[in-house]
Design a protein around this motif. Structure first.
Motif, PDB file in Angstrom:
ATOM      1  N   GLY A  16      92.670 105.852-106.508  1.00  0.00           N
ATOM      2  CA  GLY A  16      92.967 105.227-107.592  1.00  0.00           C
ATOM      3  C   GLY A  16      91.999 106.203-109.484  1.00  0.00           C
ATOM      4  O   GLY A  16      91.794 107.192-108.807  1.00  0.00           O
ATOM      5  N   PRO A  17      92.652 105.918-110.358  1.00  0.00           N
ATOM      6  CA  PRO A  17      92.125 106.272-111.891  1.00  0.00           C
ATOM      7  C   PRO A  17      90.616 106.257-111.920  1.00  0.00           C
ATOM      8  O   PRO A  17      89.322 105.852-110.680  1.00  0.00           O
ATOM      9  CB  PRO A  17      92.336 105.708-112.643  1.00  0.00           C
ATOM     10  N   LEU A  18      89.716 107.354-112.621  1.00  0.00           N
ATOM     11  CA  LEU A  18      88.536 107.896-112.837  1.00  0.00           C
ATOM     12  C   LEU A  18      88.052 107.109-113.793  1.00  0.00           C
ATOM     13  O   LEU A  18      88.926 107.889-114.978  1.00  0.00           O
ATOM     14  CB  LEU A  18      87.985 108.587-111.917  1.00  0.00           C
ATOM     15  N   SER A  19      87.140 106.206-114.323  1.00  0.00           N
ATOM     16  CA  SER A  19      86.585 106.244-115.400  1.00  0.00           C
ATOM     17  C   SER A  19      85.328 106.865-115.677  1.00  0.00           C
ATOM     18  O   SER A  19      85.480 108.166-115.281  1.00  0.00           O
ATOM     19  CB  SER A  19      85.208 104.764-115.431  1.00  0.00           C
ATOM     20  N   ARG A  20      85.101 106.626-117.202  1.00  0.00           N
ATOM     21  CA  ARG A  20      84.104 107.827-117.382  1.00  0.00           C
ATOM     22  C   ARG A  20      82.929 107.738-116.923  1.00  0.00           C
ATOM     23  O   ARG A  20      82.374 109.383-117.032  1.00  0.00           O
ATOM     24  CB  ARG A  20      83.706 107.312-119.252  1.00  0.00           C
ATOM     25  N   ASP A  21      82.534 107.250-116.328  1.00  0.00           N
ATOM     26  CA  ASP A  21      81.038 106.454-116.003  1.00  0.00           C
ATOM     27  C   ASP A  21      81.276 107.755-113.944  1.00  0.00           C
ATOM     28  O   ASP A  21      80.383 108.550-113.895  1.00  0.00           O
ATOM     29  CB  ASP A  21      80.870 105.427-116.077  1.00  0.00           C
ATOM     30  N   GLN A  22      82.000 106.829-113.836  1.00  0.00           N
ATOM     31  CA  GLN A  22      82.524 107.581-112.370  1.00  0.00           C
ATOM     32  C   GLN A  22      82.526 108.670-112.930  1.00  0.00           C
ATOM     33  O   GLN A  22      81.984 110.076-111.777  1.00  0.00           O
ATOM     34  CB  GLN A  22      84.132 107.174-111.809  1.00  0.00           C
ATOM     35  N   MET A  23      83.496 109.691-113.404  1.00  0.00           N
ATOM     36  CA  MET A  23      83.609 111.058-113.600  1.00  0.00           C
ATOM     37  C   MET A  23      82.183 111.241-113.637  1.00  0.00           C
ATOM     38  O   MET A  23      81.687 113.203-113.700  1.00  0.00           O
ATOM     39  CB  MET A  23      84.722 111.422-115.098  1.00  0.00           C
ATOM     40  N   GLU A  24      81.615 111.496-114.805  1.00  0.00           N
ATOM     41  CA  GLU A  24      79.812 111.418-115.049  1.00  0.00           C
ATOM     42  C   GLU A  24      79.509 111.978-113.911  1.00  0.00           C
ATOM     43  O   GLU A  24      78.609 112.675-113.601  1.00  0.00           O
ATOM     44  CB  GLU A  24      79.378 110.852-116.260  1.00  0.00           C
ATOM     45  N   ILE A  37      98.601 116.253-105.359  1.00  0.00           N
ATOM     46  CA  ILE A  37      99.859 116.175-105.897  1.00  0.00           C
ATOM     47  C   ILE A  37     100.980 115.014-105.142  1.00  0.00           C
ATOM     48  O   ILE A  37     102.173 114.788-105.052  1.00  0.00           O
ATOM     49  CB  ILE A  37     100.380 117.030-105.008  1.00  0.00           C
ATOM     50  N   ASP A  38      99.903 114.120-104.479  1.00  0.00           N
ATOM     51  CA  ASP A  38     100.722 112.887-103.867  1.00  0.00           C
ATOM     52  C   ASP A  38     101.599 111.705-105.757  1.00  0.00           C
ATOM     53  O   ASP A  38     100.757 111.513-106.751  1.00  0.00           O
ATOM     54  CB  ASP A  38      99.423 111.926-103.058  1.00  0.00           C
ATOM     55  N   PRO A  39     102.184 111.664-105.627  1.00  0.00           N
ATOM     56  CA  PRO A  39     102.841 110.666-106.652  1.00  0.00           C
ATOM     57  C   PRO A  39     101.651 109.756-107.076  1.00  0.00           C
ATOM     58  O   PRO A  39     102.398 109.020-107.918  1.00  0.00           O
ATOM     59  CB  PRO A  39     104.524 110.787-106.288  1.00  0.00           C
ATOM     60  N   ALA A  40     102.205 108.807-105.913  1.00  0.00           N
ATOM     61  CA  ALA A  40     100.601 107.782-105.945  1.00  0.00           C
ATOM     62  C   ALA A  40      99.808 108.245-107.105  1.00  0.00           C
ATOM     63  O   ALA A  40      98.737 106.980-107.784  1.00  0.00           O
ATOM     64  CB  ALA A  40     100.886 107.260-105.384  1.00  0.00           C
ATOM     65  N   GLY A  41      99.214 109.162-107.698  1.00  0.00           N
ATOM     66  CA  GLY A  41      98.155 110.029-108.428  1.00  0.00           C
ATOM     67  C   GLY A  41      97.312 109.944-107.572  1.00  0.00           C
ATOM     68  O   GLY A  41      97.524 109.868-105.994  1.00  0.00           O
ATOM     69  N   GLY A  42      95.871 109.963-107.757  1.00  0.00           N
ATOM     70  CA  GLY A  42      94.275 109.842-106.968  1.00  0.00           C
ATOM     71  C   GLY A  42      93.576 111.202-107.135  1.00  0.00           C
ATOM     72  O   GLY A  42      94.896 112.180-107.989  1.00  0.00           O
ATOM     73  N   TYR A  43      92.680 111.744-106.590  1.00  0.00           N
ATOM     74  CA  TYR A  43      91.634 113.150-107.234  1.00  0.00           C
ATOM     75  C   TYR A  43      91.755 112.899-105.384  1.00  0.00           C
ATOM     76  O   TYR A  43      90.938 112.586-104.551  1.00  0.00           O
ATOM     77  CB  TYR A  43      90.467 112.454-107.772  1.00  0.00           C
ATOM     78  N   ARG A  44      91.002 114.097-105.320  1.00  0.00           N
ATOM     79  CA  ARG A  44      90.198 114.977-104.381  1.00  0.00           C
ATOM     80  C   ARG A  44      88.985 115.517-104.391  1.00  0.00           C
ATOM     81  O   ARG A  44      89.299 116.123-105.901  1.00  0.00           O
ATOM     82  CB  ARG A  44      91.606 116.177-103.673  1.00  0.00           C
ATOM     83  N   LEU A  45      87.720 115.427-104.070  1.00  0.00           N
ATOM     84  CA  LEU A  45      86.750 115.402-104.608  1.00  0.00           C
ATOM     85  C   LEU A  45      85.815 115.796-103.405  1.00  0.00           C
ATOM     86  O   LEU A  45      86.559 115.700-102.028  1.00  0.00           O
ATOM     87  CB  LEU A  45      86.391 113.624-104.474  1.00  0.00           C
ATOM     88  N   ARG A  46      85.559 117.393-103.746  1.00  0.00           N
ATOM     89  CA  ARG A  46      84.824 117.926-102.662  1.00  0.00           C
ATOM     90  C   ARG A  46      83.450 118.505-103.024  1.00  0.00           C
ATOM     91  O   ARG A  46      83.046 119.634-104.062  1.00  0.00           O
ATOM     92  CB  ARG A  46      85.608 119.596-102.668  1.00  0.00           C
ATOM     93  N   PRO A  47      82.810 117.885-101.932  1.00  0.00           N
ATOM     94  CA  PRO A  47      81.235 118.318-102.912  1.00  0.00           C
ATOM     95  C   PRO A  47      81.018 120.025-102.756  1.00  0.00           C
ATOM     96  O   PRO A  47      81.573 120.421-101.809  1.00  0.00           O
ATOM     97  CB  PRO A  47      80.466 117.723-101.610  1.00  0.00           C
TER      98      PRO A  47
END
Length: 433
Positions: A16-24, A37-47
């Motif tokens: 889903g979307p990321l809030s400001r606190d989550q992004m921080e 690139i998924d049409p439904a949205g979302g983010y790829r997280l890579r530590p």
């Protein structure tokens, strides 16, 4: 409270979307965030190579290492004290994260250190008193009091618990008390330490600037606890707003853990002094000294013809192979530059196992040999130290190669150039052990 668990260098999709606190929180955990690139949205997280915990708002981000947590603890504790690491073993659950492991180790070490009471020592104090104590500071008395007899500016030594060692321990307890740990037992153990340091001031240390302690026989029993306290302080942070803690983090760079362990463990195995075995000693690549280099590992010895110390071996430790587009073989290029700057015929590049395979590269037109070796970090501590013994033999082989090169230098005639057959003979020596 949301808890997001990641593993270093492994991708994970946030749907889903990321809030400001989550992004921080993700940014503080050094996690790369990119849209999918998924049409439904979302983010790829890579530590990245940073493992630990970050708490911001209602999100707790946990980044786990790719090797077992107890192996990470072994690497860190051995690097802190290679002679007594066996005395500091702790029982860890399979699902413990690195923050809980460090906190538990710190609690056990601190309880052992203060079992007979807090360490006391003398601390220099300056004050204005109505009686003389210690020495009168005449310059301050004249400059501040303008001839008035009282109060008297004095300096004296106070025998107190409020010394640097205890301030470091109290600061580490304070940092851990404000982090979110899943284990209630570990949280409780940390809280029990707080009253112990009631008469000690909380330290104020800049990031990465926890002071080093020179130990004596009187405070040697404090070393395990204080060194782990320094690690906690240097790798944690608290954010305050209106006097309240609004965010906390504890992150350890596995690159640094791997590099520090290799430096200490190889130095112990080789039996070299700190003057001989150096970490990030300065080398100059160009004649003007504008391009400086600092290899992770270097062995220094007296040069030929009575010259000063010169490198006998140069090496580099790489926990993660850098092989991104546009940067292929970057570590080999760096190692080649080290060999040129140190004027050595060969160098050793050490990866964590799984990042590369053993290989030997003979560099065209440079007459340099770059050897790649690996260290397996998944075995028992004894297995890992056995691997270090094997790597130490490789180091000795490279140092022997350099010594043969110096011997050839001694045989150079008045023309001041290498004898071709002698030079080629040196490079053809096998580095396999």
């Amino acid at each position: 409270m949301q808890r997001l668990e990641l593993r270093e260098y492994e991708d994970r999709i946030w749907p889903g979307p990321l809030s400001r606190d989550q992004m921080e929180a993700l940014n503080k955990a050094r996690v790369d965030v990119s849209p999918t690139i998924d049409p439904a949205g979302g983010y790829r997280l890579r530590p990245s190579s940073y493992v630990g915990a970050v708490n911001v708002g209602d999100l707790s981000v946990i980044v786990r290492p790719k090797i077992p947590v107890d192996r990470v603890m072994f690497l860190m504790t051995y690097a802190m004290d290679p002679r007594h690491w066996r005395d500091e073993s702790i029982d860890l659950a399979p699902d413990d994260d690195i923050l809980e492991a460090v906190a538990l180790a710190f609690v056990h070490r601190t309880q052992r250190a203060v079992r007979r009471g807090l360490l006391r020592g003398y601390r220099r104090e300056e004050d204005a008193l109505n009686t003389v104590r210690g020495q009168i500071r005449f310059a301050d008395q004249i400059g501040r009091r303008y001839g008035l007899p009282l109060p008297i500016e004095v300096a004296y030594d106070e025998y107190t618990e409020d010394i640097e060692q205890n301030r470091l321990l109290k600061t580490a307890v304070h940092r851990l008390s404000h982090t979110r740990m899943r284990s209630a037992a570990v949280r409780q153990e940390v809280r029990r330490l707080r009253p112990v340091f009631g008469m000690v001031q909380l330290g104020s240390y800049a990031p990465g600037a926890a002071p080093e302690i020179r130990y004596t026989r009187l405070d040697e029993h404090y070393r395990p606890a204080v060194e782990l306290a320094r690690l906690i302080i240097e790798n944690s942070s608290l954010e305050l707003f209106g006097g309240n803690v609004t965010g906390a983090s504890f992150l350890i760079d596995m690159n640094v853990v791997f590099e520090r362990f290799l430096y200490v463990a190889l130095g112990e195995t080789l039996g070299l002094s700190s003057d001989q075995w150096q970490h990030q000693a300065r080398l100059e690549l160009d004649e003007g000294g504008s391009i400086n280099m600092e290899p992770d590992l270097s062995w220094w010895a007296a040069g030929y013809a009575g010259s000063g110390p010169r490198p006998r071996f140069v090496g580099d430790a790489k926990y993660k192979k850098l092989d991104a587009p546009g940067f292929r073989h970057a570590n080999i290029y760096q190692m080649l530059a080290y060999c040129i700057a140190a004027d050595l015929p060969s160098g050793l590049l050490i990866y964590a196992a799984g990042e590369d395979e053993h290989a030997t590269y003979r560099i065209n037109h440079a007459d340099k040999v770059i050897e790649v070796a690996t260290l397996n970090l998944t075995g028992t501590p004894e297995d890992i130290l056995g691997e270090v013994d094997r790597l130490a033999e490789h180091v000795r082989a490279h140092a022997h190669l350099a010594a043969l090169g110096e011997e050839s230098h001694r045989k150079i005639g008045s023309e001041g150039r290498w004898p071709e057959r002698g030079k080629r003979h040196i490079l053809d020596i096998s580095l396999q052990t």
